[in-house]
Design a protein around this motif. Sequence first.
Motif, PDB file in Angstrom:
ATOM      1  N   LYS A 148       0.912  -1.177   0.056  1.00  0.00           N
ATOM      2  CA  LYS A 148      -0.017  -0.084   0.076  1.00  0.00           C
ATOM      3  C   LYS A 148       0.972   1.294   0.171  1.00  0.00           C
ATOM      4  CE  LYS A 148      -3.569   2.408   2.585  1.00  0.00           C
ATOM      5  NZ  LYS A 148      -4.516   2.429   3.700  1.00  0.00           N
ATOM      6  N   SER A 149       2.117   1.321   0.934  1.00  0.00           N
ATOM      7  CA  SER A 149       2.747   2.523   0.877  1.00  0.00           C
ATOM      8  C   SER A 149       3.334   2.901  -0.326  1.00  0.00           C
ATOM      9  CB  SER A 149       3.660   2.349   2.080  1.00  0.00           C
ATOM     10  OG  SER A 149       4.756   1.429   2.044  1.00  0.00           O
ATOM     11  N   VAL A 150       3.931   1.673  -1.096  1.00  0.00           N
ATOM     12  CA  VAL A 150       4.776   1.760  -2.055  1.00  0.00           C
ATOM     13  C   VAL A 150       3.780   2.351  -3.458  1.00  0.00           C
ATOM     14  CG1 VAL A 150       5.857   0.419  -3.988  1.00  0.00           C
ATOM     15  CG2 VAL A 150       6.413   0.055  -1.620  1.00  0.00           C
ATOM     16  N   ALA A 151       2.577   1.703  -3.203  1.00  0.00           N
ATOM     17  CA  ALA A 151       1.549   2.235  -4.430  1.00  0.00           C
ATOM     18  C   ALA A 151       1.136   3.453  -4.370  1.00  0.00           C
ATOM     19  CB  ALA A 151       0.428   1.045  -4.302  1.00  0.00           C
ATOM     20  N   GLU A 152       1.098   4.031  -3.063  1.00  0.00           N
ATOM     21  CA  GLU A 152       0.516   5.384  -2.761  1.00  0.00           C
ATOM     22  C   GLU A 152       1.912   6.061  -3.195  1.00  0.00           C
ATOM     23  OE1 GLU A 152      -0.218   5.884   1.551  1.00  0.00           O
ATOM     24  OE2 GLU A 152      -2.240   4.792   1.221  1.00  0.00           O
ATOM     25  N   ALA A 153       3.059   6.073  -2.927  1.00  0.00           N
ATOM     26  CA  ALA A 153       4.218   6.735  -3.297  1.00  0.00           C
ATOM     27  C   ALA A 153       4.291   6.688  -4.800  1.00  0.00           C
ATOM     28  CB  ALA A 153       5.563   6.206  -2.785  1.00  0.00           C
ATOM     29  N   LEU A 154       4.229   5.795  -5.663  1.00  0.00           N
ATOM     30  CA  LEU A 154       4.258   5.703  -6.913  1.00  0.00           C
ATOM     31  C   LEU A 154       2.828   6.143  -7.363  1.00  0.00           C
ATOM     32  CD1 LEU A 154       6.115   2.411  -7.509  1.00  0.00           C
ATOM     33  CD2 LEU A 154       6.853   4.736  -7.463  1.00  0.00           C
ATOM     34  N   ASP A 155       1.718   6.397  -6.938  1.00  0.00           N
ATOM     35  CA  ASP A 155       0.437   6.864  -7.359  1.00  0.00           C
ATOM     36  C   ASP A 155      -0.174   6.051  -8.471  1.00  0.00           C
ATOM     37  OD1 ASP A 155      -1.457   8.791  -7.453  1.00  0.00           O
ATOM     38  OD2 ASP A 155      -0.636   9.898  -9.180  1.00  0.00           O
ATOM     39  N   ILE A 156       0.032   4.768  -7.827  1.00  0.00           N
ATOM     40  CA  ILE A 156      -0.656   3.628  -8.562  1.00  0.00           C
ATOM     41  C   ILE A 156      -1.725   2.888  -7.687  1.00  0.00           C
ATOM     42  CG2 ILE A 156       0.922   3.287 -10.383  1.00  0.00           C
ATOM     43  CD1 ILE A 156       2.002   0.968  -8.723  1.00  0.00           C
ATOM     44  N   HIS A 157      -2.609   2.191  -8.128  1.00  0.00           N
ATOM     45  CA  HIS A 157      -3.599   1.528  -7.327  1.00  0.00           C
ATOM     46  C   HIS A 157      -2.769   0.089  -6.810  1.00  0.00           C
ATOM     47  CE1 HIS A 157      -7.227  -0.795  -5.988  1.00  0.00           C
ATOM     48  NE2 HIS A 157      -7.715   0.342  -6.121  1.00  0.00           N
ATOM     49  N   PRO A 158      -2.962  -0.309  -5.572  1.00  0.00           N
ATOM     50  CA  PRO A 158      -2.300  -1.284  -4.906  1.00  0.00           C
ATOM     51  C   PRO A 158      -2.665  -2.612  -5.466  1.00  0.00           C
ATOM     52  CG  PRO A 158      -3.338   0.084  -3.080  1.00  0.00           C
ATOM     53  CD  PRO A 158      -3.708   0.424  -4.343  1.00  0.00           C
ATOM     54  N   MET A 159      -3.804  -2.523  -6.266  1.00  0.00           N
ATOM     55  CA  MET A 159      -4.096  -3.905  -6.957  1.00  0.00           C
ATOM     56  C   MET A 159      -3.214  -4.246  -8.236  1.00  0.00           C
ATOM     57  SD  MET A 159      -6.273  -5.998  -5.442  1.00  0.00           S
ATOM     58  CE  MET A 159      -6.460  -7.033  -6.608  1.00  0.00           C
ATOM     59  N   MET A 160      -3.040  -2.982  -8.691  1.00  0.00           N
ATOM     60  CA  MET A 160      -1.970  -3.087  -9.826  1.00  0.00           C
ATOM     61  C   MET A 160      -0.512  -3.483  -9.398  1.00  0.00           C
ATOM     62  SD  MET A 160      -0.694  -0.051 -12.733  1.00  0.00           S
ATOM     63  CE  MET A 160      -2.500   0.304 -13.403  1.00  0.00           C
ATOM     64  N   LEU A 161      -0.192  -2.982  -8.352  1.00  0.00           N
ATOM     65  CA  LEU A 161       1.055  -3.467  -7.972  1.00  0.00           C
ATOM     66  C   LEU A 161       1.131  -5.019  -7.676  1.00  0.00           C
ATOM     67  CD1 LEU A 161       4.059  -2.944  -6.975  1.00  0.00           C
ATOM     68  CD2 LEU A 161       3.368  -1.836  -4.812  1.00  0.00           C
ATOM     69  N   SER A 162      -0.039  -5.332  -6.792  1.00  0.00           N
ATOM     70  CA  SER A 162      -0.017  -6.826  -6.569  1.00  0.00           C
ATOM     71  C   SER A 162      -0.127  -7.495  -7.820  1.00  0.00           C
ATOM     72  CB  SER A 162      -1.330  -7.043  -5.893  1.00  0.00           C
ATOM     73  OG  SER A 162      -1.383  -6.442  -4.549  1.00  0.00           O
ATOM     74  N   ARG A 163      -0.726  -7.193  -9.028  1.00  0.00           N
ATOM     75  CA  ARG A 163      -0.674  -7.929 -10.148  1.00  0.00           C
ATOM     76  C   ARG A 163       0.664  -7.895 -10.797  1.00  0.00           C
ATOM     77  NH1 ARG A 163      -4.183  -4.957 -13.411  1.00  0.00           N
ATOM     78  NH2 ARG A 163      -2.609  -3.831 -14.629  1.00  0.00           N
ATOM     79  N   TRP A 164       1.435  -6.778 -10.813  1.00  0.00           N
ATOM     80  CA  TRP A 164       2.775  -6.859 -11.196  1.00  0.00           C
ATOM     81  C   TRP A 164       3.606  -7.733 -10.348  1.00  0.00           C
ATOM     82  CZ3 TRP A 164       3.657  -0.701 -11.250  1.00  0.00           C
ATOM     83  CH2 TRP A 164       2.866  -0.243 -12.461  1.00  0.00           C
ATOM     84  N   ARG A 165       3.471  -7.967  -8.997  1.00  0.00           N
ATOM     85  CA  ARG A 165       4.174  -8.681  -8.135  1.00  0.00           C
ATOM     86  C   ARG A 165       3.995 -10.200  -8.601  1.00  0.00           C
ATOM     87  NH1 ARG A 165       5.136  -6.976  -2.088  1.00  0.00           N
ATOM     88  NH2 ARG A 165       4.634  -9.191  -1.764  1.00  0.00           N
ATOM     89  N   LYS A 166       2.809 -10.687  -9.053  1.00  0.00           N
ATOM     90  CA  LYS A 166       2.317 -11.658  -9.375  1.00  0.00           C
ATOM     91  C   LYS A 166       3.196 -12.002 -10.661  1.00  0.00           C
ATOM     92  CE  LYS A 166      -1.327 -14.789 -10.832  1.00  0.00           C
ATOM     93  NZ  LYS A 166      -2.507 -14.684 -11.624  1.00  0.00           N
ATOM     94  N   GLU A 167       2.910 -11.035 -11.858  1.00  0.00           N
ATOM     95  CA  GLU A 167       3.708 -11.327 -12.901  1.00  0.00           C
ATOM     96  C   GLU A 167       5.085 -11.437 -12.819  1.00  0.00           C
ATOM     97  OE1 GLU A 167       2.075  -7.958 -15.102  1.00  0.00           O
ATOM     98  OE2 GLU A 167       0.257  -8.688 -15.455  1.00  0.00           O
ATOM     99  N   HIS A 168       5.717 -10.960 -12.006  1.00  0.00           N
ATOM    100  CA  HIS A 168       7.058 -10.874 -11.719  1.00  0.00           C
ATOM    101  C   HIS A 168       7.622 -12.314 -11.173  1.00  0.00           C
ATOM    102  CE1 HIS A 168      11.074  -9.969  -9.412  1.00  0.00           C
ATOM    103  NE2 HIS A 168      11.371  -9.299 -10.673  1.00  0.00           N
ATOM    104  N   ARG A 169       6.810 -12.907 -10.199  1.00  0.00           N
ATOM    105  CA  ARG A 169       7.072 -14.235  -9.731  1.00  0.00           C
ATOM    106  C   ARG A 169       6.764 -15.278 -10.747  1.00  0.00           C
ATOM    107  NH1 ARG A 169       3.219 -12.755  -5.569  1.00  0.00           N
ATOM    108  NH2 ARG A 169       1.823 -13.834  -6.486  1.00  0.00           N
ATOM    109  N   GLU A 170       5.944 -15.002 -11.817  1.00  0.00           N
ATOM    110  CA  GLU A 170       5.712 -15.806 -12.955  1.00  0.00           C
ATOM    111  C   GLU A 170       6.929 -15.737 -14.070  1.00  0.00           C
ATOM    112  OE1 GLU A 170       1.808 -14.903 -13.963  1.00  0.00           O
ATOM    113  OE2 GLU A 170       0.785 -16.116 -12.324  1.00  0.00           O
TER     114      GLU A 170
END
Length: 123
Positions: free
Chosen positions: A33-55
Motif C-alpha cells: 500500500k505505501s509503495v503504491a501510494e508513493a508511486l501513485d498507482i492502485h495497490p491492486m496493480m502493484l499486486s498484479r505486477w508482483r504476481k507477474e514478476h513471480r511468474e
Amino acid sequence: MPAIKTGKKTEKYTTEFKVKAVEWSHQAHRSVKSVAEALDIHPMMLSRWRKEHREGKFAMKRVKRAPEDAKKKITEQDEINRLKRQIAELQEENDILKKFQRFQAEERQKRSDSSGNTNKSTA
C-alpha cells in the motif's frame, strides 16, 4: 459501430518501472500500500505486477535507478511512519506515567487517612 470512450486516461508503465516497484514492495519495512501510494498507482496493480514478476513475465536485468520523485515520496513516507511509531510509543509512556502518578497520589491519600486521628473522643 464506434468504440465507446470513457474519458479515462490509461497509463503505460515501462518494464523497468514495474520491476523497481515490485522490488520496493518486497522490502521488509515497506508495504504494498505505501509503495503504491508513493508511486501513485492502485495497490491492486502493484499486486498484479508482483504476481507477474513471480511468474517471470518481466524478463530483464534489475534496475538500479528509480525516479527521483518516487524515491523522495517513499523516503518521506518511511519518515512519517517512523515518526508515527515514535509518537505512539511516547503516548504510551506518557499514559503509564500518568497512571503511576495517580497511583502514588492514591497511596499517599490512603496513608494520610490511616495515620490521622485514631483517638476518638466519646462524649
